[in-house]
Structures are given as C-alpha cells and as structure tokens.
Design a protein around this motif. Structure first.
Motif, PDB file in Angstrom:
ATOM      1  N   VAL A   1       0.839  -1.204   0.000  1.00  0.00           N
ATOM      2  CA  VAL A   1       0.000   0.000   0.000  1.00  0.00           C
ATOM      3  C   VAL A   1       0.875   1.257   0.000  1.00  0.00           C
ATOM      4  CG1 VAL A   1      -1.645   1.370   1.328  1.00  0.00           C
ATOM      5  CG2 VAL A   1      -1.994  -1.093   1.076  1.00  0.00           C
ATOM      6  N   THR A   2       1.834   1.313   0.887  1.00  0.00           N
ATOM      7  CA  THR A   2       2.700   2.498   0.960  1.00  0.00           C
ATOM      8  C   THR A   2       3.628   2.582  -0.258  1.00  0.00           C
ATOM      9  OG1 THR A   2       4.311   1.282   2.315  1.00  0.00           O
ATOM     10  CG2 THR A   2       2.634   2.554   3.480  1.00  0.00           C
ATOM     11  N   LYS A   3       3.982   1.416  -0.817  1.00  0.00           N
ATOM     12  CA  LYS A   3       4.867   1.407  -1.985  1.00  0.00           C
ATOM     13  C   LYS A   3       4.170   2.005  -3.209  1.00  0.00           C
ATOM     14  CE  LYS A   3       8.904   0.383  -3.715  1.00  0.00           C
ATOM     15  NZ  LYS A   3      10.136   1.020  -3.199  1.00  0.00           N
ATOM     16  N   VAL A   4       2.853   1.792  -3.338  1.00  0.00           N
ATOM     17  CA  VAL A   4       2.118   2.366  -4.466  1.00  0.00           C
ATOM     18  C   VAL A   4       2.296   3.881  -4.486  1.00  0.00           C
ATOM     19  CG1 VAL A   4      -0.190   2.815  -5.404  1.00  0.00           C
ATOM     20  CG2 VAL A   4       0.409   0.512  -4.626  1.00  0.00           C
ATOM     21  N   ARG A   5       2.114   4.506  -3.328  1.00  0.00           N
ATOM     22  CA  ARG A   5       2.260   5.960  -3.236  1.00  0.00           C
ATOM     23  C   ARG A   5       3.691   6.387  -3.564  1.00  0.00           C
ATOM     24  NH1 ARG A   5      -0.144  10.406  -0.823  1.00  0.00           N
ATOM     25  NH2 ARG A   5       1.276  11.930   0.105  1.00  0.00           N
ATOM     26  N   GLU A   6       4.652   5.656  -3.027  1.00  0.00           N
ATOM     27  CA  GLU A   6       6.059   5.987  -3.254  1.00  0.00           C
ATOM     28  C   GLU A   6       6.423   5.905  -4.735  1.00  0.00           C
ATOM     29  OE1 GLU A   6      10.259   3.746  -2.480  1.00  0.00           O
ATOM     30  OE2 GLU A   6       8.841   3.775  -0.790  1.00  0.00           O
ATOM     31  N   ILE A   7       5.975   4.849  -5.399  1.00  0.00           N
ATOM     32  CA  ILE A   7       6.298   4.667  -6.816  1.00  0.00           C
ATOM     33  C   ILE A   7       5.676   5.764  -7.668  1.00  0.00           C
ATOM     34  CG2 ILE A   7       5.887   3.190  -8.834  1.00  0.00           C
ATOM     35  CD1 ILE A   7       6.141   0.765  -6.915  1.00  0.00           C
ATOM     36  N   VAL A   8       4.412   6.072  -7.427  1.00  0.00           N
ATOM     37  CA  VAL A   8       3.710   7.078  -8.222  1.00  0.00           C
ATOM     38  C   VAL A   8       4.329   8.461  -8.023  1.00  0.00           C
ATOM     39  CG1 VAL A   8       1.514   8.294  -8.507  1.00  0.00           C
ATOM     40  CG2 VAL A   8       1.544   5.796  -8.348  1.00  0.00           C
TER      41      VAL A   8
ATOM     42  N   MET B   1       0.998   3.677 -17.059  1.00  0.00           N
ATOM     43  CA  MET B   1       0.161   2.848 -16.180  1.00  0.00           C
ATOM     44  C   MET B   1       0.706   1.433 -16.070  1.00  0.00           C
ATOM     45  SD  MET B   1      -3.842   3.760 -16.881  1.00  0.00           S
ATOM     46  CE  MET B   1      -3.849   2.836 -18.411  1.00  0.00           C
ATOM     47  N   LEU B   2       1.078   0.868 -17.215  1.00  0.00           N
ATOM     48  CA  LEU B   2       1.562  -0.510 -17.223  1.00  0.00           C
ATOM     49  C   LEU B   2       2.905  -0.633 -16.512  1.00  0.00           C
ATOM     50  CD1 LEU B   2       0.633  -1.606 -20.862  1.00  0.00           C
ATOM     51  CD2 LEU B   2      -0.567  -2.142 -18.737  1.00  0.00           C
ATOM     52  N   GLU B   3       3.778   0.352 -16.698  1.00  0.00           N
ATOM     53  CA  GLU B   3       5.081   0.316 -16.034  1.00  0.00           C
ATOM     54  C   GLU B   3       4.941   0.407 -14.524  1.00  0.00           C
ATOM     55  OE1 GLU B   3       7.461   3.371 -17.745  1.00  0.00           O
ATOM     56  OE2 GLU B   3       7.625   2.386 -19.708  1.00  0.00           O
ATOM     57  N   VAL B   4       4.078   1.319 -14.056  1.00  0.00           N
ATOM     58  CA  VAL B   4       3.842   1.439 -12.609  1.00  0.00           C
ATOM     59  C   VAL B   4       3.229   0.152 -12.074  1.00  0.00           C
ATOM     60  CG1 VAL B   4       2.474   2.614 -10.853  1.00  0.00           C
ATOM     61  CG2 VAL B   4       3.688   3.947 -12.578  1.00  0.00           C
ATOM     62  N   GLY B   5       2.273  -0.397 -12.816  1.00  0.00           N
ATOM     63  CA  GLY B   5       1.646  -1.645 -12.388  1.00  0.00           C
ATOM     64  C   GLY B   5       2.647  -2.772 -12.237  1.00  0.00           C
ATOM     65  N   LYS B   6       3.550  -2.882 -13.211  1.00  0.00           N
ATOM     66  CA  LYS B   6       4.577  -3.939 -13.150  1.00  0.00           C
ATOM     67  C   LYS B   6       5.488  -3.735 -11.944  1.00  0.00           C
ATOM     68  CE  LYS B   6       8.249  -6.163 -15.826  1.00  0.00           C
ATOM     69  NZ  LYS B   6       9.163  -6.197 -14.665  1.00  0.00           N
ATOM     70  N   GLU B   7       5.866  -2.489 -11.694  1.00  0.00           N
ATOM     71  CA  GLU B   7       6.747  -2.198 -10.561  1.00  0.00           C
ATOM     72  C   GLU B   7       6.075  -2.544  -9.230  1.00  0.00           C
ATOM     73  OE1 GLU B   7       9.574   1.495  -9.001  1.00  0.00           O
ATOM     74  OE2 GLU B   7       8.481   1.671 -10.898  1.00  0.00           O
ATOM     75  N   VAL B   8       4.780  -2.247  -9.132  1.00  0.00           N
ATOM     76  CA  VAL B   8       4.028  -2.572  -7.910  1.00  0.00           C
ATOM     77  C   VAL B   8       3.930  -4.081  -7.728  1.00  0.00           C
ATOM     78  CG1 VAL B   8       1.741  -2.492  -6.828  1.00  0.00           C
ATOM     79  CG2 VAL B   8       2.692  -0.422  -7.875  1.00  0.00           C
ATOM     80  N   ILE B   9       3.628  -4.789  -8.817  1.00  0.00           N
ATOM     81  CA  ILE B   9       3.504  -6.249  -8.736  1.00  0.00           C
ATOM     82  C   ILE B   9       4.837  -6.887  -8.350  1.00  0.00           C
ATOM     83  CG2 ILE B   9       3.121  -8.341 -10.108  1.00  0.00           C
ATOM     84  CD1 ILE B   9       1.008  -6.654 -11.686  1.00  0.00           C
ATOM     85  N   ASP B  10       5.929  -6.431  -8.964  1.00  0.00           N
ATOM     86  CA  ASP B  10       7.255  -6.980  -8.640  1.00  0.00           C
ATOM     87  C   ASP B  10       7.590  -6.762  -7.167  1.00  0.00           C
ATOM     88  OD1 ASP B  10       7.601  -7.811 -11.229  1.00  0.00           O
ATOM     89  OD2 ASP B  10       8.883  -6.122 -11.817  1.00  0.00           O
ATOM     90  N   TYR B  11       7.261  -5.555  -6.671  1.00  0.00           N
ATOM     91  CA  TYR B  11       7.538  -5.268  -5.258  1.00  0.00           C
ATOM     92  C   TYR B  11       6.705  -6.180  -4.355  1.00  0.00           C
ATOM     93  CZ  TYR B  11       7.750  -2.986  -0.754  1.00  0.00           C
ATOM     94  OH  TYR B  11       7.923  -2.748   0.591  1.00  0.00           O
ATOM     95  N   ALA B  12       5.415  -6.319  -4.666  1.00  0.00           N
ATOM     96  CA  ALA B  12       4.536  -7.150  -3.840  1.00  0.00           C
ATOM     97  C   ALA B  12       5.000  -8.602  -3.824  1.00  0.00           C
ATOM     98  CB  ALA B  12       3.100  -7.059  -4.365  1.00  0.00           C
ATOM     99  N   ARG B  13       5.486  -9.063  -4.963  1.00  0.00           N
ATOM    100  CA  ARG B  13       5.969 -10.443  -5.043  1.00  0.00           C
ATOM    101  C   ARG B  13       7.213 -10.624  -4.165  1.00  0.00           C
ATOM    102  NH1 ARG B  13       6.562 -10.613 -10.236  1.00  0.00           N
ATOM    103  NH2 ARG B  13       4.589 -11.641 -10.746  1.00  0.00           N
ATOM    104  N   ASN B  14       8.137  -9.662  -4.211  1.00  0.00           N
ATOM    105  CA  ASN B  14       9.368  -9.770  -3.434  1.00  0.00           C
ATOM    106  C   ASN B  14       9.109  -9.699  -1.932  1.00  0.00           C
ATOM    107  OD1 ASN B  14      10.961  -9.979  -5.730  1.00  0.00           O
ATOM    108  ND2 ASN B  14      11.318  -7.774  -5.879  1.00  0.00           N
ATOM    109  N   VAL B  15       8.274  -8.751  -1.510  1.00  0.00           N
ATOM    110  CA  VAL B  15       8.020  -8.599  -0.081  1.00  0.00           C
ATOM    111  C   VAL B  15       7.227  -9.787   0.452  1.00  0.00           C
ATOM    112  CG1 VAL B  15       5.856  -7.266  -0.208  1.00  0.00           C
ATOM    113  CG2 VAL B  15       7.418  -6.887   1.686  1.00  0.00           C
TER     114      VAL B  15
END
Length: 404
Positions: free
Chosen positions: A241-248, A290-304
C-alpha cells in the motif's frame, strides 16, 4: 435554465436514498423509472426514440442528410448513494440543447442522436456495459449473460423487464455512421472551482489500471506465535500500500495511484490474518506509464511476500486512456470564447462513456465545476447557472459540428 433545473431535480428524486443521495443501479427499478422519465421528455422534444440490445436509449433528431450522426449523451445510472449530477447532466443537458435548437427552428445539416448509455458505473453488471455494446466491443449474447451484482438477475432478463414497460422502439444496434461524439459532464474534481473557471475543455480521459492482489499467509494466534515464525499477509499487503504511493510520486509525471480497497480475513484483533485482499487503482493519460507502474508494484509485492513467506496472486483490469480530437477541442474552445466564458484545458481524471466511444469515432468533452470537487456522494453539487453554461457551450458546439 429553469427547464434544465426542473429536469435535474425531478430525475434526482428518482431513486432517492434514505442516506441522502441517489441510488439508481442500471436496470434496477429506480433506473427503469428514470429511463421512462427521460424517454417521455425525449418524445416531447420530437425525438424518435429507440432502445438497443445494450439497453441504450437513443433519441434521434433529423438533419438535412440521413448520416453521419453527431452524438451526445451520458448515463443516468448512479453509484449507491451517489449524486444527482454525475451523468444526468450530460443526458438532460443534451436534451435541453436539442429543445433549444427546436425552438430556434434550426435544422442542422447532420442529424443528432442523444444517447443514454447503460451501466457506466458498472455497479449493476459491468463498467461501460452499454457504451461497449454500442461501440461493438461486446456482443449481445455475452452481455445478456452477465449476472447482476446488485440483483441476482442476468443483464438480458433485466433488459427485458425494462422493455416490457418502455414504449420506445426496439432495435438490435445503432448502425449509422457517427462523425463525432460530445459529452457534457460535471468535473467531479476541484480544479475548475479552485481556478475560478466556468468551463473545462477536456483534452483527454485517463486510463485505469486496476490490480486486485490476494496475499495468503497462515492464520494463527496473535499471542502465542513468535514474530520470527509468522506468515503474516498484513505485512506484505501494508508494505505494498505504501509502496504504491512511493512509486507514483517518484515518477514525477501526471499519474495518480490509490489503494481504496482493503479486506482482511478474519479481521480479528487477536488473530494473525490468514488472507488480505487489496484493490489498487492507477490512472494516467499514458497507457505505458500505467503498465510500467503496475509492473513495478507487482514486482515489489511479489518480493516482499516471498520474504514474509506469503503467497501472492493477482488479477488486472485495464481501461485504455483516450485523447480528445484536436479539431473538436478547438471547436469547443471557439464556442466558449464566443460565449464569453472563462475556461481552461484539462484532462479528465475520471472515466466516461466517451472513452469507449473513442474506439469508433472522434470525441470531445465539456466540463462544468463541481462544488468542493465532490462527486459520487450525496453532497455532489453544481450550481444550475454553471450547469446551464455547459449546455450553452454544448449547443453551440453541436451547431458547429452538425452544420446548418
């Protein structure tokens, strides 16, 4: 203006919610009542009225030639406990513009169609159900089989319930060529009010990339399970959740990202959660962003999640952004200047039926201010004077596009 005010107030009473707003899910009983009201008003304006198999109401005003058409319109379904202007202004404002053309005895070269799209909000069946059918992006059998979210009824059966009470003609699909589509709408945000502008000339409509993430851990006792022996989905979900804000924010572009949905199971204070589901909403005028941010969020969620011993699965939904036609934007600008109103160019940060219509024709949108930027809520409000200014811009733009 008084006629528009009366129509908006009358429609706003249909589906009045005890909580203060308006609740008209598409093809529900309140929505059907609202549809019958609009059909009657269309007929009073001498429009030939039809309903297609997507539930879209289409009122036709003849031109000097049979086609192509200029279309205008929006939707009258609402979110639960929503406002009285969202969508409704585009329908009733379009109706008022046509009535005034009639009263001015103006016959346009091109015919004009006023369209009421079905389920723009997507609360009843699916987002943009009607406009996607109208644009040929979904077929009849697929749409009619969609099961309702608000009621346990299929789209096809709900439509049949409406058609039995409607005295409009029934058609399979609107098949005439459409030269352009215009939509009048309340801004649903605070920018016009803050900037003290009377009209927003929309340059484009943002796309939406939604990601639904399910974090699955191991439900356990909050007191007896050591911290280093946990599989806690709340940790990976909260970090995401907090990473979404940080990435955007780090992108430094015209992007927004929101996590507006958070569901915990079993949601008990003394239990380590077994699962968490979150809904992420990313919006931009750029599909790639949109797609790049989405991929970055998904990659982060997978790692954490891997670090926490949590299993992650997800599904995505994408609605593409749409740019308004430059010629139509310029025509709207000319109309605003001719009328002497203060305006600004701006993107739409909410999605609209015009987005879908861009798949088959050129589009343009006109915004009027929203008090406090509030929408999808009982306090949604636009002064009737501001609403009517939008109608005047719409009418003049329709005249320019349809010719006389």
């Amino acid at each position: 203006m008084e006629r528009l005010k009366s129509d908006l107030e009358s429609l706003g009473k249909i589906g009045k919610d005890p909580k203060g707003g308006v609740s008209r899910p598409a093809l529900s009983e309140p929505d059907i009542e609202a549809r019958l009201y609009v059909i009657e008003k269309m007929k009073e304006a001498k429009l030939k009225v039809y309903v297609d198999q997507g539930g879209n109401i289409i009122g036709l005003r003849e031109g000097k030639v049979k086609e192509p058409f200029i279309t205008t319109g929006s939707h009258i379904d609402t979110v639960l406990n929503g406002g009285m202007f969202d969508g409704a202004l585009g329908v009733l404002g379009g109706l008022e513009a046509i009535r005034e053309l009639n009263e001015d005895r103006v016959q346009t070269k091109l015919p004009i169609a006023l369209v009421v799209f079905t389920d723009e909000e997507g609360n009843a069946f699916m987002p943009f159900a009607g406009s996607k059918y109208f644009a040929g992006l979904i077929d009849k059998s697929t749409l009619h089989a969609v099961e309702g979210k608000y009621e346990k009824i299929s789209f096809g059966n709900a439509l049949e319930r409406f058609l039995k009470r409607s005295n409009a003609g029934v058609i399979e699909r609107f098949s005439s060529t459409i030269l352009s589509h215009l939509e009048l709408h309340v801004e649903q945000g605070p920018i016009l009010e803050v900037e003290r502008k009377q009209i927003g000339v929309v340059t484009g409509i943002v796309g939406v990339h939604r990601i639904w993430m399910n974090f699955n851990g191991k439900q356990a006792h909050a007191g007896t399970t050591p911290m280093n022996m946990r599989s806690d989905p709340m940790i990976s979900a909260s970090a995401t959740v907090t990473k979404v804000r940080e990435i955007v924010l780090g992108r430094g572009k015209d992007l927004v990202g929101t996590v507006g949905y958070f569901q915990v199971s079993p949601n008990v204070v003394n239990v380590i959660a077994g699962s968490v589901r979150i809904g992420i909403d990313i919006r931009s005028l750029s599909r790639n962003d949109m797609l790049e941010v989405g991929k970055e969020v998904i990659d982060y969620a997978r790692n954490v999640s891997e670090k926490e011993g949590v299993r992650l699965n997800y599904e995505t939904y994408i609605e593409n952004p749409a740019m308004c036609d430059e010629t139509i934007v310029k025509t709207i600008e000319e109309s605003v200047i001719q009328l002497g109103y203060q305006y600004m160019k701006m993107p739409s940060r909410a999605v609209h039926d015009s987005q879908v219509m861009s798949e088959i024709t050129k589009i343009g949108m006109i915004f009027v201010p929203s008090k406090g930027g509030i929408s999808h809520a009982p306090d949604e409000w636009t002064d009737f004077e501001d609403a009517y200014k939008g109608v005047e811009v719409l009418k003049l733009t329709l005249l320019k596009l349809a010719g006389s």
